[in-house]
Design a protein around this motif. Structure first.
Motif, PDB file in Angstrom:
ATOM      1  N   ASP A  87       0.798  -1.342   0.007  1.00 40.23           N
ATOM      2  CA  ASP A  87      -0.105  -0.307   0.013  1.00 40.23           C
ATOM      3  C   ASP A  87       0.850   1.064  -0.111  1.00 40.23           C
ATOM      4  OD1 ASP A  87      -2.371  -0.737  -0.044  1.00 40.23           O
ATOM      5  OD2 ASP A  87      -2.833  -1.563   2.174  1.00 40.23           O
ATOM      6  N   SER A 131      -8.552   3.556  -7.432  1.00 39.98           N
ATOM      7  CA  SER A 131      -9.159   3.722  -7.065  1.00 39.98           C
ATOM      8  C   SER A 131     -11.302   3.757  -7.618  1.00 39.98           C
ATOM      9  CB  SER A 131      -8.630   4.840  -6.239  1.00 39.98           C
ATOM     10  OG  SER A 131      -8.642   5.800  -7.489  1.00 39.98           O
ATOM     11  N   THR A 163      -4.725  -3.595  -0.347  1.00 40.33           N
ATOM     12  CA  THR A 163      -6.038  -4.122  -0.600  1.00 40.33           C
ATOM     13  C   THR A 163      -6.882  -2.328  -0.099  1.00 40.33           C
ATOM     14  OG1 THR A 163      -5.171  -4.114   1.710  1.00 40.33           O
ATOM     15  CG2 THR A 163      -5.437  -6.073   0.646  1.00 40.33           C
ATOM     16  N   ASP A 164      -5.751  -1.267   0.560  1.00 37.63           N
ATOM     17  CA  ASP A 164      -6.649  -0.374   1.141  1.00 37.63           C
ATOM     18  C   ASP A 164      -7.423   0.515  -0.465  1.00 37.63           C
ATOM     19  OD1 ASP A 164      -6.746   2.015   2.671  1.00 37.63           O
ATOM     20  OD2 ASP A 164      -4.825   3.131   1.612  1.00 37.63           O
ATOM     21  N   LEU A 166      -8.203  -0.623  -3.220  1.00 39.95           N
ATOM     22  CA  LEU A 166      -9.402  -1.733  -3.726  1.00 39.95           C
ATOM     23  C   LEU A 166     -10.681  -1.304  -2.225  1.00 39.95           C
ATOM     24  CD1 LEU A 166      -8.291  -5.192  -3.913  1.00 39.95           C
ATOM     25  CD2 LEU A 166      -9.082  -3.930  -5.604  1.00 39.95           C
ATOM     26  N   ARG A 167     -10.173  -1.099  -0.961  1.00 37.64           N
ATOM     27  CA  ARG A 167     -11.245  -0.525  -0.131  1.00 37.64           C
ATOM     28  C   ARG A 167     -11.872   0.676  -1.170  1.00 37.64           C
ATOM     29  NH1 ARG A 167      -8.969  -3.164   4.154  1.00 37.64           N
ATOM     30  NH2 ARG A 167      -6.955  -0.639   4.272  1.00 37.64           N
ATOM     31  N   ARG A 168     -11.112   1.517  -1.041  1.00 31.14           N
ATOM     32  CA  ARG A 168     -11.631   3.192  -2.149  1.00 31.14           C
ATOM     33  C   ARG A 168     -12.598   2.638  -3.004  1.00 31.14           C
ATOM     34  NH1 ARG A 168      -6.038   5.667  -2.056  1.00 31.14           N
ATOM     35  NH2 ARG A 168      -7.433   7.895  -3.167  1.00 31.14           N
ATOM     36  N   MET A 170     -14.104   0.206  -3.965  1.00 32.29           N
ATOM     37  CA  MET A 170     -15.765  -0.241  -3.491  1.00 32.29           C
ATOM     38  C   MET A 170     -17.125   0.427  -2.629  1.00 32.29           C
ATOM     39  SD  MET A 170     -14.867  -4.332  -2.662  1.00 32.29           S
ATOM     40  CE  MET A 170     -13.381  -4.431  -1.510  1.00 32.29           C
ATOM     41  N   ASN A 171     -15.935   1.087  -2.499  1.00 32.82           N
ATOM     42  CA  ASN A 171     -16.982   2.638  -1.757  1.00 32.82           C
ATOM     43  C   ASN A 171     -17.006   2.997  -3.143  1.00 32.82           C
ATOM     44  OD1 ASN A 171     -18.179   3.384   1.003  1.00 32.82           O
ATOM     45  ND2 ASN A 171     -16.298   5.235   0.618  1.00 32.82           N
ATOM     46  N   ARG A 209     -22.462   0.054  -9.341  1.00 33.00           N
ATOM     47  CA  ARG A 209     -21.028  -0.296  -8.015  1.00 33.00           C
ATOM     48  C   ARG A 209     -20.967  -2.078  -8.379  1.00 33.00           C
ATOM     49  NH1 ARG A 209     -23.095   3.261  -4.122  1.00 33.00           N
ATOM     50  NH2 ARG A 209     -23.920   1.160  -2.498  1.00 33.00           N
ATOM     51  N   ARG A 215     -11.334  -7.912  -6.948  1.00 35.13           N
ATOM     52  CA  ARG A 215     -10.638  -8.595  -5.870  1.00 35.13           C
ATOM     53  C   ARG A 215      -9.032  -8.632  -5.981  1.00 35.13           C
ATOM     54  NH1 ARG A 215     -12.275 -14.348  -9.598  1.00 35.13           N
ATOM     55  NH2 ARG A 215     -14.035 -14.309  -9.823  1.00 35.13           N
ATOM     56  N   ARG A 216      -8.581  -9.040  -4.986  1.00 40.42           N
ATOM     57  CA  ARG A 216      -7.139  -8.305  -4.485  1.00 40.42           C
ATOM     58  C   ARG A 216      -5.900  -9.553  -5.874  1.00 40.42           C
ATOM     59  NH1 ARG A 216      -3.316  -9.543  -2.234  1.00 40.42           N
ATOM     60  NH2 ARG A 216      -1.026  -8.571  -1.847  1.00 40.42           N
TER      61      ARG A 216
END
Length: 289
Positions: A87, A131, A163-164, A166-168, A170-171, A209, A215-216
């Motif tokens: 990250d 992102s 992973t960080d 990917l979280r953004r 998906m948000n 969405r 996926r990672r």
């Protein structure tokens, strides 16, 4: 009169806020990053890595890079910290409708060709999705095409190593300035404005969405999916790898493409001189033969 404090005592009580990284530690970091992630880290990147690791040093309570290095290369530390390290290392720069001619080509040539050859859902992969701006742009384009082609359907996979990020993705929340390039009709159709005027934000609508499977994925590992993709977008990602790693990765992409499938790369990237089963159909756009 105040007593003069010992220098060592001061250094212990007030550790350096911007500790310098030794060449030895940088060499260890550089080797690990290349082996695990494929990302080249030449000596010119040392200052950048020093700065980017500051947050991890503070989070873990370390005073210097040597302590972090010892932790990272310990058995427990390696398992816990590797995803945090990537990250820190990766650069995530992207935009909606970046390199717009690619999306124009999708609508004018690529999608009509794929639909003519097969009625099955088109499988798209946004590799190195960052992102989320690229996969959501692809969804907008696919949905617009579907409105005029009733039998058209698609699935979209989006992967990244971070992973960080990917979280953004998906948000799917972005500052208003990020979506200025999105045509107004598409903004109204696919984006929701925040009611908080103090924070001008937008969020991608749920129906868009849910079309994206995030996926990672580490490109240095085997690709875990067996189905062939019809379209692969991997743009402005391989520039961080050396030429040999780029060639290996492009061969893997070609093996993942269906016959007649399309590969889109960034305008700062090139496959010139590489023996790959593709033909160029437009600048930085290739079709598998």
């Amino acid at each position: 009169m105040a007593l003069k404090k010992d220098k060592n005592e001061s250094e212990q009580r007030f550790p350096c806020l911007n500790p310098k990284m030794s060449d030895s530690d940088f060499g260890k970091f550089s080797k690990l990053i290349k082996e695990e992630f494929g990302i080249k880290m030449p000596p010119t990147k040392k200052t950048m890595l020093e700065a980017r690791l500051q947050k991890r040093l503070r989070a873990l309570g370390f005073d210097n890079h040597a302590q972090y290095c010892d932790f990272l290369f310990s058995p427990g530390g390696f398992e816990r910290e590797l995803t945090q390290l990537i990250d820190v290392v990766t650069t995530n720069t992207t935009d909606f409708f970046r390199e717009p001619k690619h999306f124009e080509l999708l609508l004018s040539t690529v999608l009509p060709d794929l639909c003519q050859r097969s009625r099955r859902p088109v499988k798209i992969w946004s590799a190195g999705c960052s992102s989320g701006e690229e996969p959501y742009t692809l969804c907008m384009v696919m949905n617009e095409f579907a409105e005029n082609n009733r039998d058209f359907n698609y699935s979209l996979l989006a992967t990244d190593i971070s992973t960080d990020i990917l979280r953004r993705a998906m948000n799917a929340v972005y500052p208003m300035s990020k979506v200025e390039v999105v045509p107004m009709a598409l903004k109204k159709k696919y984006l929701l404005k925040s009611k908080n005027k103090a924070k001008p934000l937008v969020r991608v609508k749920p129906e868009l969405r849910k079309k994206v499977d995030f996926r990672r994925l580490n490109f240095m590992e085997s690709f875990p999916f067996k189905d062939h993709k019809d379209i692969i977008f991997c743009r402005n990602v391989v520039i961080y790898f050396d030429r040999a790693t780029q060639y290996t990765l492009f061969k893997k992409f070609c093996a993942t493409l269906s016959k007649g499938g399309y590969l889109f790369i960034g305008h700062s990237e090139s496959i010139s001189g590489m023996e790959l089963p593709v033909r160029q159909i437009a600048p930085t756009v290739y079709q598998k033969v």
